[in-house]
Write a protein that holds these residues in place. Structure first.
Motif, PDB file in Angstrom:
ATOM      1  N   LYS A  14       0.911  -1.144  -0.068  1.00 57.39           N
ATOM      2  CA  LYS A  14      -0.012  -0.031   0.146  1.00 57.39           C
ATOM      3  C   LYS A  14       1.016   1.199  -0.056  1.00 57.39           C
ATOM      4  CE  LYS A  14      -4.048  -2.015   2.423  1.00 57.39           C
ATOM      5  NZ  LYS A  14      -4.708  -2.221   3.507  1.00 57.39           N
ATOM      6  N   ALA A  15       1.880   1.147   0.766  1.00 55.94           N
ATOM      7  CA  ALA A  15       2.734   2.337   0.987  1.00 55.94           C
ATOM      8  C   ALA A  15       3.639   2.751  -0.341  1.00 55.94           C
ATOM      9  CB  ALA A  15       3.758   2.213   2.104  1.00 55.94           C
ATOM     10  N   LEU A  16       3.627   1.580  -1.185  1.00 54.47           N
ATOM     11  CA  LEU A  16       4.571   1.786  -2.319  1.00 54.47           C
ATOM     12  C   LEU A  16       3.662   2.233  -3.568  1.00 54.47           C
ATOM     13  CD1 LEU A  16       6.685  -1.464  -2.160  1.00 54.47           C
ATOM     14  CD2 LEU A  16       7.445   0.913  -2.038  1.00 54.47           C
ATOM     15  N   GLY A  17       2.304   2.014  -3.355  1.00 53.07           N
ATOM     16  CA  GLY A  17       1.153   2.161  -4.649  1.00 53.07           C
ATOM     17  C   GLY A  17       1.135   1.131  -5.203  1.00 53.07           C
ATOM     18  N   LYS A  18       1.590  -0.155  -4.760  1.00 55.25           N
ATOM     19  CA  LYS A  18       1.548  -1.449  -5.671  1.00 55.25           C
ATOM     20  C   LYS A  18       0.352  -2.029  -5.358  1.00 55.25           C
ATOM     21  CE  LYS A  18       6.430  -1.333  -7.244  1.00 55.25           C
ATOM     22  NZ  LYS A  18       7.661  -1.846  -6.962  1.00 55.25           N
ATOM     23  N   ALA A  19      -0.428  -2.054  -4.257  1.00 58.23           N
ATOM     24  CA  ALA A  19      -1.500  -2.780  -3.756  1.00 58.23           C
ATOM     25  C   ALA A  19      -2.518  -2.704  -4.823  1.00 58.23           C
ATOM     26  CB  ALA A  19      -2.011  -2.223  -2.547  1.00 58.23           C
TER      27      ALA A  19
ATOM     28  N   GLY B  37      -1.041   3.609  -9.029  1.00 55.34           N
ATOM     29  CA  GLY B  37      -0.966   4.007  -7.395  1.00 55.34           C
ATOM     30  C   GLY B  37      -1.803   5.363  -7.343  1.00 55.34           C
ATOM     31  N   ILE B  77       3.271   8.248  -6.980  1.00 54.79           N
ATOM     32  CA  ILE B  77       3.766   7.461  -5.844  1.00 54.79           C
ATOM     33  C   ILE B  77       4.755   6.280  -6.307  1.00 54.79           C
ATOM     34  CG2 ILE B  77       2.018   5.581  -6.198  1.00 54.79           C
ATOM     35  CD1 ILE B  77       3.640   6.669  -2.848  1.00 54.79           C
ATOM     36  N   GLN B  90       7.775   6.971   3.098  1.00 51.45           N
ATOM     37  CA  GLN B  90       7.025   5.454   2.919  1.00 51.45           C
ATOM     38  C   GLN B  90       7.560   4.791   4.169  1.00 51.45           C
ATOM     39  OE1 GLN B  90       8.752   4.671  -0.943  1.00 51.45           O
ATOM     40  NE2 GLN B  90       6.627   4.632  -1.771  1.00 51.45           N
TER      41      GLN B  90
END
Ligand code: FES
Ligand code: FES
Lengths: 758, 156
Positions: A14-19, B37, B77, B90
């Protein structure tokens, strides 16, 4: 091993924007859907003209209820597409399927629907009168629930003071930041649906019924979920069914994604309540009787209304000993947007009313409000309103911690001295809460969860359950439980995505049951693995299985440290020796006796408690209220991760601040007026000041590792604590939610007027 | 309808595209470039889920036409990781539990980055103002503010 510092299993992606959330998924040859909605609150569909829409380039099909092979809906539930009667301004009438979102939108605008307008009803009290327009069947009662204990008339006779009050709570939006979405992909065997939901198996069932297909042929896959708060249940079922219908009929993948406007117009909301309380109390502060009448607006369809209203009636007195109770709660169909379960469903409304009431009683009797709660609060062996003998009650501990943290008496005294001549005044208020965990004996009846573990050959583990990770850390909780039971590192455990093809049915992630019910199922699964591994290890080590301990990634004999073997080795041994490396757990909470007629019995097998205080600053010229400090004390059983607990509390408090002060879904004549976040105001970072979470740990006798659920309970006491603080600041009370600028300003002016006239 | 040619830089790489004149930057990023993202939560500039950085400033991509991006530098992102390493923001978000469902997170992180790039030492109030256009329904913002504060302090 208790590794409290593990990182949540879902956050890195989620933090990477990859979820990957559902709307992020793409399929070849995909079509897009747009819903044509009835703009009228109550209407009969006379005819649907698709011609103009079909003429638009890119429009593939226009579907209506007649295209549905199975059930368009269960009785009194919201239809996938309206077969004949639309019951609110937002009911879906037709579905445009097109090559692009743009063509779908243009197509939807070109569909011509002819309606015969029907008389509508919007006020629940009106809807109960004879001769009122009927929303369903021959009366508008959606559900009712009663709690009767003792003799209220006798109780009122004993009282030195009787107070009667009316409270109104409003309709609010769940507003997860991810709007509703679903994708259906036709397969040779059936249909695969991708959909963010908190109830995967229920959504699958709705799709199967719509499509007249066996449930096993519908595969529901849950991508990452962008929040739910209760909203992604029946609403998700409707979307998933619409996508499945279009996919089946066109033979192509179909995506349906709502704009925020569509989401707000169509989706379910929190039930608005009108609550009338009559309460008797003695001079010494002891409550003698309480009579409660609740009337709730169910909106156009049934949804979770019966469960919401039964919980409200059970919890209506608040966590207090009241010898004589008579509560009657009823929810009524209207032609408003549908109400359903929302974080804390049924609890926040009655917590609001009962806590404002407690405060006012204390004030009238000249007793400190915190002390007043102690006088009446539930203790071990107290009888609840439903006649249940309460155990493991932690209300007093919560109050103790609250008192310390906010320095209740000294801060109260300081505020009493404040200079009230300026435009800013301050106030301090508190509220308590309790809430039954999971569905309860009176609630949804069957309550169960299955969960599976497979230890792989290399000692890594796959965990299968239908727990929905809605952001609450549910998956991490399961990992923690397994890690503790088997004495292994959390990093060994991989949580399988929810796919109804593989995972066992764990029931929905609602009603404060995730930790309690699903957590217990996975505990049982882990214990089964442990027993199997102990046998294999015992053979290897030449000891008895009972002698073995699982700790630090090893299985060993505490008496003889040389007798030790690694977890991974035993995993490999299992496969080598053809022994099962699987564990399966099925758990259902104990169900107590329940007398539905009187609303008496063991309503829930486990309860959580909390006590909160708010300090507010109120601007008398603007009516603006800032919650400068909020202390939230909650019994979490056992905090499996303190940071996560903090996050749940802060999130719930923030939502509670919205409920108390600004959020308000405005509906006029059945039409929703606040359709996006420019009019429906959610709290921003500027509305939140200091939130202090305080944890009470009284291990639950039922929860896994002693833990209790927290996501929902944190909502309940927020609004009443704030409203009590406003009353403290103003010297007069706001009874109805929300306490927005106008409401507060009105009261401030009235209070000022009074003091100037004096 | 005639398409418009845009030459822009996305996460440091030059990108040439033909876009429809009415295409939103949000859709071009998500659909044409596969950069999912960046999220859509409201479509009207209120929720901040679609925030990216354009030439150092945060922008709501749901309100921005892709055609107006000619010559601009866009960071999403997906462009934050350097050499396979998490960006400090992050990392701090994860450490402080500043995300739950994560739907708002890319937008929040981009707002935080734009703030810290222009003001490495912000006050709590400045942090709150910088993220006030990002709605988060799950966390209640406290842990988000803590995370950003920590990054600022560490860079001192
Ligand atoms: S989607 Fe752009 S601000 Fe909400
Ligand atoms: S983490 Fe869910 S909206 Fe922010």
């Amino acid at each position: 091993m208790a590794d409290s510092s593990i990182t949540r299993v879902d956050v890195l992606a989620k933090a990477l924007g990859k979820a990957k959330y559902t709307d992020d998924l793409k399929f070849d040859n995909m079509l897009y859907l747009k819903v044509v909605r009835c703009p009228h609150p109550h209407a009969r569909v006379i005819g649907i003209n698709k011609e103009k829409a079909l003429a638009i380039e890119g429009v593939v099909a226009v579907l209506t209820a007649t295209d549905i092979p199975g059930l368009p809906c269960q009785p009194k539930e919201r239809p996938i597409l309206v077969p004949e009667i639309a019951r609110y301004a937002g009911d879906g009438v037709a579905l445009v399927v097109a090559e692009s979102p743009k063509a779908a939108l243009e197509g939807a605008e070109a569909v011509r629907v002819e309606y015969e307008l029907l008389e509508a009803v919007f006020d629940p009290e009106e809807a109960l009168k004879t001769g009122a327009p009927l929303v369903h069947g021959d009366n508008n009662v959606a559900a009712q629930s009663k709690v009767c204990k003792g003799d209220v008339e006798a109780g009122f006779k004993e009282a030195d003071l009787i107070l009667e009050r009316e409270y109104n709570t409003h309709r609010v939006e769940h507003a997860p930041i991810e709007p509703e979405v679903a994708i259906a992909v036709p397969t040779f065997e059936g249909i695969t649906v991708y959909c963010p939901t908190n109830s995967p198996f229920q959504v699958r069932q709705i799709v199967a019924e719509t499509m007249a297909m066996p449930q096993s042929q519908i595969r529901l896959f849950q991508p990452t979920i962008g929040g739910s708060f209760g909203s992604k249940c029946y609403d998700a079922g409707v979307l998933a069914s619409r996508a499945a219908l279009a996919a089946k009929l066109t033979g192509r993948p179909c995506k349906i994604v709502y704009t925020r406007e569509e989401s707000i117009v169509e989706s379910t909301k929190r039930h608005p309540y009108k609550m009338k309380y009559k309460v008797g109390v003695k001079k010494n502060g002891k409550l003698t009787a309480m009579e409660v009448k609740i009337i709730g607006d169910s909106g156009a369809y049934k949804s979770k209304t019966p469960f919401v209203i039964s919980r409200s009636s059970i919890e209506a007195t608040g966590p207090y000993v009241v010898p004589n109770v008579h509560t009657e709660a009823i929810c009524v169909y209207t032609n408003n947007v549908t109400s359903c379960a929302m974080r804390g469903f049924g609890s926040p409304q009655v917590a609001y009313a009962s806590e404002l009431l407690m405060d006012e009683l204390a004030e009238k009797l000249g007793i400190d409000p915190l002390k007043f709660r102690r006088i009446n609060g539930l203790k071990d062996n107290s009888l609840s309103a439903t006649g249940q003998v309460m155990q493991n009650v932690t209300l007093d501990e919560c109050l103790d911690k609250l008192e310390q943290e906010i320095k209740w008496s000294s801060r109260k005294a300081e505020l009493k001295q404040q200079d009230k001549t300026g435009s800013i005044v301050k106030g301090l208020g508190l509220a308590c809460m309790y809430r039954g965990e999971s569905f309860g004996s009176a609630g949804q009846g069957s309550d169960y969860a299955g969960a599976t573990l497979q230890v792989q050959r290399d000692g890594s583990i796959t965990l299968y359950s239908a727990m929905s990770e809605v952001g609450q850390g549910g998956h991490t909780m399961l990992v923690r439980v397994v890690s503790e039971v088997l004495g292994i590192k959390p990093s060994r455990i991989f949580v399988s995505p929810v796919d109804t093809c593989y995972v066992p049915d764990s029931g929905p992630t609602v009603a404060t049951r995730g930790t309690y019910v699903i957590g217990n199922a996975i505990r049982l699964a882990a214990e089964e693995v442990k027993a199997k591994f102990a046998e294999v290890a015992a053979e290897e080590l030449g000891v008895r299985p009972e002698e073995l301990v699982f700790k630090d990634e090893r299985i060993y004999c505490p008496g003889d440290p040389s007798k030790s073997i690694s977890f991974s080795r035993i995993a490999a041994q299992c496969y080598l020796k053809s022994k099962s490396p699987y564990g399966y757990g099925w758990w259902s909470p104990p169900v107590g006796s329940w007398d539905r007629e009187k609303g008496q019995g063991e309503a829930y097998s486990s309860y959580v408690y909390g006590a909160c205080a708010a300090e507010v600053e109120l601007d008398l010229d603007l009516g603006k209220v800032e919650v400068m400090k909020f202390v939230a004390v909650h019994d979490v059983g056992k905090a499996l991760d303190k940071e996560e607990v903090k996050g749940q509390i802060a999130g719930g408090v923030s939502m509670g601040i919205g409920y108390a002060l600004m959020e308000d879904l405005v509906v006029r004549q059945g039409v929703v007026k606040t359709v996006n976040f420019d009019e429906y105001l959610l709290p921003t970072s500027l509305d939140i000041h200091e939130i202090i979470p305080v944890i009470v740990e009284q291990p639950s006798s039922y929860g896994p590792l002693g833990a209790k659920g927290l996501g929902e309970p944190v909502m309940s006491a927020v609004a009443p604590a704030i409203l009590n603080a406003i009353a403290d600041a103003l010297g007069t009370r706001v009874y109805d939610l929300p306490a927005n600028l106008e409401a507060v300003l009105d009261k401030a002016r009235a209070a000022k007027g009074r003091c100037c006239n004096d | 309808m005639d398409k418009v040619k845009v030459n822009m830089f996305v996460n440091g790489k030059p990108v040439s595209l033909e876009v429809k004149p009415y295409a939103r930057l949000l859709d071009v990023l998500r659909e044409d470039l596969g950069l999912t993202g960046t999220k859509e939560g409201c479509g009207v500039g209120e929720c901040g889920a679609c925030t990216v950085i354009v030439d150092g400033e945060t922008v709501n991509t749901c309100l921005t036409l892709a055609a107006s991006m000619d010559g601009k530098h866009i960071t999403t992102i997906e462009g934050l990781m350097e050499n396979e390493k998490l960006h400090p923001i992050q990392e701090a978000f994860i450490k402080h539990n500043a995300l739950q469902c994560g739907f708002c997170t890319p937008g929040l992180i981009m707002s935080a980055k734009a703030l810290l790039d222009s003001n490495p030492n912000p006050s709590t109030e400045q942090i709150k103002v910088a993220i006030s256009g990002n709605l988060c329904r799950c966390t209640g913002y406290e842990q988000v503010v803590d995370a950003i504060k920590e990054v600022a302090e560490k860079s001192k």
